[in-house]
Scaffold this motif. Structure first.
Motif: not given
Lengths: 330, 519
Positions: B16-18, B341, B344-346, B389, B391, B394-395, B399, B404, B412
């Motif tokens: 997904p995404g890469v 991953k 840093g992010l949820i 970038i 969609p 809410e994405q 993904n 990005n 944040k």
């Protein structure tokens, strides 16, 4: 500013399929069993719903954190008998007894949370132990004998109406609304879901995982206590066995409702629909005059069907999203 | 030449995404040791996972000894004669060494496990690696180096014709490495084909016959004789520096007063007497090899590691930072983790929630309650400013592409309006275009008066962006250099700082790009 977007609603409302199944069940039941849609039967169901919905909310919050609260029922039971005992033995007024009952629930939940947050012991083990502790206190105090003489005032309140709405509808709806506000619109609720989603990232984003664990378990304990108090009102007696069978539905409803057991995602609406679904199953089996002892068997099938469906949908949407993002050549 | 032992042709793998691998080829001959090189995120591990049946390629094919294979599980790859030592440890901590070595083919006698035979067998393969310890010891009691050797022993005990070693020397000492290399040379003479992944170029030149280099999921070169390359050429292949170092223009120089100051700071993690200063509007680079203690220092400043001595001063006043929450809310410090991953992010949460997480505590008015719309209103400018970038807001960030995702983890902190921002390895595993964008962004932040601490193992990035470079080694600061933005001069000055402080660092390649772990 923003137009109503049906497809985005569809994407967000992952509870629509179970709502469909629930509505379908209601239609089928009302056709095959004339007794189903009677006022008496609906009230029977609503009375059960008034407790189960709160129990499901109590568990759902801790699931959102990525943990479990096995002690939900034990807290409910302990608070129920203390609530009853305060009124029967000491003659404490209903509102004051209810308030003290809730405070006890807060304390029980806080103890759970504090043990988990400050020892780092797995929440499953901690709440397994406190489940036994709270239940043991309950049976030790009552020696398994219920408090039978609840004030008229309590039972009258439970059966009363708020305008045209019976209290038994009002109680779970208000609880669910408050829980939804808390989880999705209050920083602490958001923190719970963030910690459930990724504790390390949450901590490094300035969220205290410890405090969040404490808050989640405290709120869960409070709701468990509320369910205990409502149970006493519903039954008209403070029975030590209150809460003994809450464990299965407390997990079943959030999971059927679309919660991720690893944490980070729960659905209040989905959980509420799932509670109704479980009720319909029980009630349907009863009305269809099947052997009620098969209840657990069918509930198990329902849980499996729901999680298999959720899993299938997740895999499908992941594949689709992967294709979309790469296709766009980001 | 003879039939290839292993041949990968135009393998492509998307996530997904890469696009992790894009038409990658590799030709491994019997009796050769073949190096697989590339920066973190270049696709080495993905390639190995495809060869070993962990992943299935979306396109392309794999041949073993001339036969087309289509593995659907790691067991099939094992059965086809591929022995692997993965980068991650794959041992069961509570099992004994012998059980771990023999796990997939436990010998039985009368239907029960034959412990004697298992012990002997394990002992033999441990002996080959000069590892003389009790095979009944549970693996969790071993040192990291011993665990690594047990895993190599396990791969050897399969007596495979193809051996894949993903950074087998990362945690073992020079002596153990020498034993391993002698063994690999012996196996080579017996016709075994070895694919060898390492970040240590010295080892590659010492051991390998051929080399394949990956960059951004593509072949930078494929199955080239090592004699035809030198260190400089390999590094150029890996980082593609020519196109990498973009011109990001000039920066307005408006340094303010000292924002953050560390005075003789020591930490529970072992930092010793750390002194540094960052001014408002300054980009301070922190350079060092793996294990130098850079990320740990960042976390100590953030209140996530305990400080045991010295003092942190912010705006000239002593700052006792108790927790990350304290750092963010009271001292306005933000930290962009190198590990986006995990830290840093949820990933399952939306762009909006991942960006808003730092500001929820101040969004609400009545009873602290806030709506999604209020959150969107606050974060949208930052998401747009960073040109994320997606969609929609809410994405799920899981993904999005790596670049990005990284923009979201920076966004944040912009939303939180931090005054001090620590950015740890901002461009690892990120495409070149986004890289340039993030570089420009870091400068923009500094222009707005943010004090930036930039941690990077990428020397060219460091030379490009930093105003000053602090060099770290072994949990200490060994140099503080003004940056003249001249690559050749700066890189040799920085490496000199590291070497001059004397120890075994020389084994690692001179170009710090290779220094950070993971791939």
């Amino acid at each position: 500013m923003k137009k109503f977007n049906f497809s985005s609603l569809l994407a967000k409302a992952d509870w629509l399929p179970i709502l469909g199944v629930t509505v379908l069940s209601i239609i089928i039941l009302s056709f095959i069993a004339p007794a189903f849609l009677t006022r008496t039967n609906l009230f029977v169901m609503l009375r059960i719903l008034s407790v189960t919905a709160i129990v499901a909310m109590a568990q759902m919050i801790v699931i959102g954190l990525g943990q479990m609260n096995l002690a939900v029922g034990a807290i409910g039971g302990l608070v129920a008998i203390l609530f009853g005992g305060m009124m029967e033995v000491y003659g404490i007024s209903v509102p004051l007894a209810a308030l003290i009952g809730l405070l006890i629930g807060i304390a029980c939940g806080f103890i759970n949370g504090a043990l988990i947050a400050f020892t780092g012991i797995n929440g499953f083990i901690v709440t397994l132990a406190t489940m036994s502790i709270y239940t043991g206190l309950n049976y030790g105090i009552t020696e398994s004998i219920p408090f039978y003489h609840m004030p008229e005032q309590l039972i009258a309140w439970y059966d009363s109406y708020l305008g045209p709405i019976p209290n038994i509808v009002f109680i779970p709806l208000v609880t669910a609304t408050l829980v939804a506000l808390f989880l999705f619109r209050h920083p602490w609720g958001r923190y719970i879901l963030a910690v459930g989603g990724n504790p390390a990232a949450a901590e490094l984003s300035g969220i205290s995982v410890r405090k969040t664990t404490l808050v989640a378990h405290t709120v869960s304990g409070t709701l468990g206590a509320l369910a205990g108090v409502v149970s006493v009102a519903r039954l008209g007696t403070a029975e030590p066995t209150i809460g003994a069978v809450w464990l299965l539905p407390s997990f079943a409803a959030p999971v059927i409702g679309g919660a991720v057991l690893a944490g980070g995602h729960v659905s209040v609406v989905g959980t509420m629909i799932a509670v109704v679904m479980i009720l319909l199953l029980e009630n349907g089996l009863f009305i269809a005059r099947t052997n009620p002892y098969y209840m657990d068997f069918f509930l198990g099938l329902l849980i499996l069907a729901a999680v298999v469906f959720n899993r299938w949908r997740t895999i499908k949407s992941e594949k689709k999203e992967a294709a979309v993002v790469i296709g766009e050549k980001v | 030449m003879t039939t290839s032992a292993l041949k990968v042709e135009k393998a492509t793998k998307k996530f997904p995404g890469v696009k992790a691998l894009d038409s990658v080829s590799l030709d491994l001959q019997p009796g050769e040791i073949h190096a697989l090189l590339g920066e973190n995120g270049a696709g080495k591990s993905t390639l190995i996972k495809i060869i070993t049946g962990v992943y299935r390629p979306d396109e392309g094919e794999i041949q073993i000894a001339g036969d087309l294979v289509n593995f659907t599980s790691p067991q099939q790859a094992l059965a086809a004669g591929i022995g692997t030592v993965h980068q991650e440890r794959n041992l069961i901590p509570h099992y004994s060494i012998a059980e771990n070595i023999m796990l997939d083919r436990l010998p039985t006698k009368f239907g029960l496990i034959d412990r004697n035979y298992m012990r002997q067998h394990a002992k033999h393969w441990m002996g080959v690696l000069d590892l003389h310890i009790d095979p009944d010891l549970p693996v969790r009691r071993l040192s990291v180096a011993q665990m690594q050797l047990v895993e190599i022993a396990q791969a050897l005990s399969m007596q495979s014709r193809i051996l894949l070693l993903d950074e087998p020397t990362a945690s073992i000492t020079g002596n153990e490495t020498a034993i391993l290399f002698n063994l690999l040379r012996r196996l080579k003479d017996e016709g075994v084909a070895t694919l060898f992944v390492s970040h240590k170029l010295e080892e590659v030149f010492e051991l390998c016959d051929k080399v394949t280099i990956l960059r951004d999921g593509r072949n930078a070169c494929e199955s080239v004789l090592i004699k035809e390359l030198d260190k400089q050429k390999i590094v150029t292949h890996m980082i593609g520096r020519d196109e990498d170092v973009s011109d990001i223009g000039k920066r307005k120089d408006n340094l303010g007063s000292t924002k953050l100051e560390l005075k003789n700071v020591s930490t529970a993690r072992g930092h010793h007497r750390i002194n540094l200063q960052v001014k408002e509007g300054e980009v301070l680079g922190i350079y060092g090899l793996v294990g130098a203690g850079r990320s740990e220092l960042a976390k100590a400043i953030m209140g996530a590691e305990r400080i045991t001595g010295g003092e942190i001063r912010i705006d000239g006043k002593p700052a006792r930072i108790k927790s990350v929450q304290d750092a963010l809310q009271n001292w306005r410090i933000g930290y962009v983790s190198e590990n986006r991953k995990e830290e840093g992010l949820i990933l399952a949460h939306s762009v909006a929630k991942n960006t808003g997480i730092t500001i929820w505590h101040r969004l609400g008015k009545v009873l602290s309650l806030f709506t999604d719309a209020m959150e969107r209103l606050e974060i949208k400018p930052f998401v747009e400013k960073l040109n994320v970038i997606t969609p929609s807001l809410e994405q799920s960030v899981g993904n999005l592409s790596g670049g990005n995702q990284q923009k979201v983890s920076v966004a944040k902190w912009l939303a939180a309006q931090v005054e001090i921002l620590i950015i740890d390895e901002p461009t690892v595993g990120i495409d070149i275009r986004t890289k340039g964008y993030l570089h420009r962004l870091i400068w923009n932040l500094a222009e707005q008066g943010v004090a930036v601490l930039l941690i990077s193992s990428d020397m060219s990035e460091m030379v490009l962006l930093a105003d000053r470079v602090v060099v770290m080694k072994d949990m200490q600061i060994v140099g503080d250099l003004p940056n003249n933005h001249q690559y050749e001069g700066m890189s040799s000055q920085i490496m000199h700082c590291i070497h001059a402080s004397g120890s075994e660092v020389g084994e690692t390649v001179e170009d710090g790009v290779l220094a950070s772990q993971g791939a």
